[in-house]
Design a protein around this motif. Structure first.
Motif, short mmCIF file in Angstrom:
data_model
loop_
_atom_site.label_atom_id
_atom_site.label_comp_id
_atom_site.label_asym_id
_atom_site.label_seq_id
_atom_site.Cartn_x
_atom_site.Cartn_y
_atom_site.Cartn_z
N TRP A 53 0.82 -1.22 0.00
CA TRP A 53 0.00 0.00 0.00
C TRP A 53 0.84 1.26 0.00
N SER A 60 0.96 6.12 -7.21
CA SER A 60 -0.26 6.83 -7.61
C SER A 60 -0.09 8.34 -7.45
N LYS A 67 -7.88 9.12 -7.64
CA LYS A 67 -8.72 8.05 -7.10
C LYS A 67 -7.86 6.94 -6.49
N ALA A 68 -6.79 6.58 -7.19
CA ALA A 68 -5.89 5.54 -6.69
C ALA A 68 -5.15 6.01 -5.44
N SER A 70 -6.34 8.09 -3.12
CA SER A 70 -7.25 8.01 -1.97
C SER A 70 -7.48 6.57 -1.54
N GLU A 71 -7.54 5.66 -2.51
CA GLU A 71 -7.73 4.24 -2.17
C GLU A 71 -6.50 3.69 -1.44
N GLU A 74 -6.34 5.12 2.05
CA GLU A 74 -7.33 4.51 2.95
C GLU A 74 -6.86 3.12 3.41
N TYR A 75 -6.49 2.28 2.46
CA TYR A 75 -6.07 0.92 2.82
C TYR A 75 -4.74 0.91 3.56
#
Length: 96
Positions: A53, A60, A67-68, A70-71, A74-75
Protein backbone atom coordinates in the motif's frame (compact mmCIF):
# COMPACT_ATOMS: atom_id res chain seq x y z
CA UNK A 1 1.64 13.18 4.28
CA UNK A 2 0.33 12.18 7.71
CA UNK A 3 -0.44 8.73 6.38
CA UNK A 4 3.07 8.29 5.06
CA UNK A 5 4.54 9.20 8.45
CA UNK A 6 2.12 6.87 10.19
CA UNK A 7 3.00 4.09 7.79
CA UNK A 8 6.74 4.64 8.21
CA UNK A 9 6.34 4.68 12.00
CA UNK A 10 4.42 1.41 11.90
CA UNK A 11 7.08 -0.07 9.64
CA UNK A 12 9.84 0.90 12.06
CA UNK A 13 7.93 -0.54 15.02
CA UNK A 14 7.30 -3.76 13.15
CA UNK A 15 10.94 -4.04 12.12
CA UNK A 16 12.07 -3.61 15.72
CA UNK A 17 9.54 -6.19 16.87
CA UNK A 18 10.57 -8.78 14.27
CA UNK A 19 14.30 -8.17 14.70
CA UNK A 20 14.29 -8.65 18.46
CA UNK A 21 13.54 -12.12 19.66
CA UNK A 22 13.82 -12.57 23.42
CA UNK A 23 15.94 -15.39 24.76
CA UNK A 24 14.22 -17.80 27.14
CA UNK A 25 14.99 -17.24 30.80
CA UNK A 26 15.77 -20.25 32.96
CA UNK A 27 12.60 -21.44 34.64
CA UNK A 28 10.28 -20.13 31.92
CA UNK A 29 8.48 -22.46 29.58
CA UNK A 30 9.39 -22.34 25.90
CA UNK A 31 6.84 -20.83 23.55
CA UNK A 32 4.69 -23.14 21.47
CA UNK A 33 6.49 -23.39 18.10
CA UNK A 34 3.21 -23.60 16.17
CA UNK A 35 1.92 -20.39 17.77
CA UNK A 36 5.22 -18.64 17.14
CA UNK A 37 5.11 -19.67 13.48
CA UNK A 38 1.50 -18.47 13.13
CA UNK A 39 2.38 -15.13 14.72
CA UNK A 40 5.35 -14.65 12.42
CA UNK A 41 3.26 -15.46 9.36
CA UNK A 42 0.53 -13.02 10.44
CA UNK A 43 3.06 -10.25 11.05
CA UNK A 44 4.75 -11.03 7.75
CA UNK A 45 1.43 -10.70 5.93
CA UNK A 46 0.76 -7.35 7.61
CA UNK A 47 4.24 -6.15 6.68
CA UNK A 48 3.87 -7.27 3.05
CA UNK A 49 0.49 -5.52 2.80
CA UNK A 50 2.06 -2.41 4.29
CA UNK A 51 4.80 -2.41 1.67
CA UNK A 52 2.22 -2.90 -1.08
CA UNK A 53 0.00 0.00 0.00
CA UNK A 54 2.86 2.42 0.63
CA UNK A 55 4.29 1.59 -2.78
CA UNK A 56 0.86 2.04 -4.37
CA UNK A 57 0.45 5.39 -2.63
CA UNK A 58 3.82 6.64 -3.83
CA UNK A 59 3.29 5.50 -7.41
CA UNK A 60 -0.26 6.83 -7.61
CA UNK A 61 0.84 10.17 -6.19
CA UNK A 62 3.70 10.36 -8.66
CA UNK A 63 1.39 9.53 -11.58
CA UNK A 64 -1.31 11.95 -10.39
CA UNK A 65 -4.08 9.37 -10.12
CA UNK A 66 -6.28 10.95 -7.45
CA UNK A 67 -8.72 8.05 -7.10
CA UNK A 68 -5.89 5.54 -6.69
CA UNK A 69 -4.17 7.85 -4.19
CA UNK A 70 -7.25 8.01 -1.97
CA UNK A 71 -7.73 4.24 -2.17
CA UNK A 72 -4.09 3.49 -1.34
CA UNK A 73 -4.19 6.07 1.45
CA UNK A 74 -7.33 4.51 2.95
CA UNK A 75 -6.07 0.92 2.82
CA UNK A 76 -2.58 1.92 3.93
CA UNK A 77 -3.99 3.65 6.98
CA UNK A 78 -6.14 0.61 7.81
CA UNK A 79 -3.07 -1.59 7.48
CA UNK A 80 -0.98 0.67 9.73
CA UNK A 81 -3.73 0.49 12.37
CA UNK A 82 -3.80 -3.31 12.04
CA UNK A 83 -0.04 -3.43 12.60
CA UNK A 84 -0.44 -1.26 15.69
CA UNK A 85 -3.18 -3.49 17.04
CA UNK A 86 -1.12 -6.61 16.35
CA UNK A 87 1.76 -5.41 18.53
CA UNK A 88 -0.38 -3.91 21.31
CA UNK A 89 -0.55 -7.22 23.27
CA UNK A 90 3.24 -7.10 23.54
CA UNK A 91 3.88 -3.38 24.00
CA UNK A 92 0.57 -2.14 25.43
CA UNK A 93 -2.14 0.11 24.04
CA UNK A 94 0.24 3.06 23.80
CA UNK A 95 2.00 1.27 20.92
CA UNK A 96 -1.24 0.93 18.98
Amino acid sequence: MRTIWLAVSALVLLSVFVASSPLPVQGQAMANPAKVANLRMALRDLYINHIFWVRSLVLSTRLGEKKAVSEADEYGLENAKAIGLSISPFYGQAAA
